[in-house]
Design an enzyme around this catalytic site. Structure first.
Site, short mmCIF file in Angstrom:
data_model
loop_
_atom_site.label_atom_id
_atom_site.label_comp_id
_atom_site.label_asym_id
_atom_site.label_seq_id
_atom_site.Cartn_x
_atom_site.Cartn_y
_atom_site.Cartn_z
N GLY A 1 -11.32 -4.39 -33.94
CA GLY A 1 -11.92 -5.59 -33.95
C GLY A 1 -12.04 -6.21 -35.66
O GLY A 1 -11.46 -7.20 -35.94
N TYR B 1 -12.60 5.35 -17.79
CA TYR B 1 -11.92 4.59 -18.92
C TYR B 1 -10.50 4.16 -18.64
O TYR B 1 -10.13 2.98 -18.97
CB TYR B 1 -11.99 5.36 -20.14
CG TYR B 1 -11.33 4.88 -21.39
CD1 TYR B 1 -12.03 3.71 -22.09
CD2 TYR B 1 -10.27 5.27 -22.04
CE1 TYR B 1 -11.44 3.15 -23.16
CE2 TYR B 1 -9.47 4.61 -23.04
CZ TYR B 1 -10.32 3.73 -23.76
OH TYR B 1 -9.45 3.12 -24.93
#
Length: 277
Positions: A10, A151
């Site tokens: 990010g 996950y």
């Protein structure tokens, strides 16, 4: 707008966009870390047009509060934030933390901002979506919890969401998705514990590419002119582990429209967010 922009993929995505003159809204759960990330980009690019916003995708109240307070148009939303393989934990709303953060939070955020998104939505998944199974009868993994399987479930949900958004939006919005291959980020050290943590640390040093390189597929998905709705981007190297962006294919189960529609309905029920389509 880039979620989870304080570190890893990010941060590198926000940094690269800022370098090219984009106005970038960085969202972060931790204000101190988010502020440090913003300051770091500004040191490198003094003229960068940046804004920091508080957003905890694991908490649907936080997602709603953020969306209610944000009234600007968004050219591109990059659904990047995530958690990876922690011990089992339930969120404030009672959801398994990986499914909540990686999928439900982004599902809600995208839906609440949908009227403001002008061009495209990029959803960041993982190559591990290929081993994912959506356990509709046990989404919280109460019966049996494996950090890796939970996950993988959340990352498969990312792909199903991106493709279903593409089907429902049609030509009004580009919904695309990407995975970073094996990239060294703080996810491998901040989430897993025990044996998983011990295994991932040396793998990061020996096998992984940098977060800067790993962010390239999602940057391509966010900015390239030839991107079409439903496109999937990952690294071009062996096993899609590292390299430069190319179009790749998801696991066949992720392309099933019935599974995607079922997940969409369940996600609307769990988040209380209905898409205005």
């Amino acid at each position: 707008m880039v979620t989870g922009a304080n570190s890893g993929l990010g941060f590198e995505t926000a940094r690269a966009l800022a370098a090219k003159g984009a106005r970038v809204v960085l969202t972060a759960r931790n204000a101190e870390r988010g502020g440090a990330a913003l300051a770091k980009i500004r040191v490198e690019y003094p003229g960068a047009d940046l804004e920091l916003a508080s957003l905890d995708l694991a908490d649907l109240d936080s997602v709603r509060a953020f969306a209610d307070g944000f009234d600007e148009p968004v050219d591109v939303l990059v659904n990047n934030a995530g958690v990876m393989m922690p011990p089992r934990k339930l969120t404030k709303q009672g959801f398994e933390s990986q499914f909540a953060t990686n999928h439900l939070g982004h599902f809600a955020l995208t839906g609440l901002l949908l009227g403001q998104i002008r061009e495209r939505v990029v959803t960041v998944t993982s190559g591990l979506h290929r081993r994912g199974v959506i356990q509709f009868d046990d989404l919280t993994r109460e019966r049996a919890y494996s950090p890796v399987d939970a996950y993988a479930q959340s990352k498969l949900a990312n792909v199903l969401f991106a493709l279903e958004l593409h089907r429902r939006a049609g030509s009004s919005l580009v919904s695309t998705y990407a995975h970073p291959g094996y990239s060294a980020t703080n996810l491998q050290s901040s989430g897993p514990t025990g044996v998983l943590n011990l295994l991932l640390k040396p793998a990061n040093m020996l096998v992984a590419q940098s977060a800067e390189q790993g962010a390239l597929p999602q940057l391509y998905a966010a900015t390239a002119g030839d991107v079409r709705g439903g496109d999937f981007f990952g690294p071009d190297g062996l096993g899609e582990m590292r390299g430069y962006p190319k179009r790749v294919q998801p696991v066949h189960a992720a392309t099933d429209p019935d599974t995607a529609a079922r997940l969409w309905t369940v996600s609307e029920e769990l988040t209380g967010v209905t898409y205005p389509m």
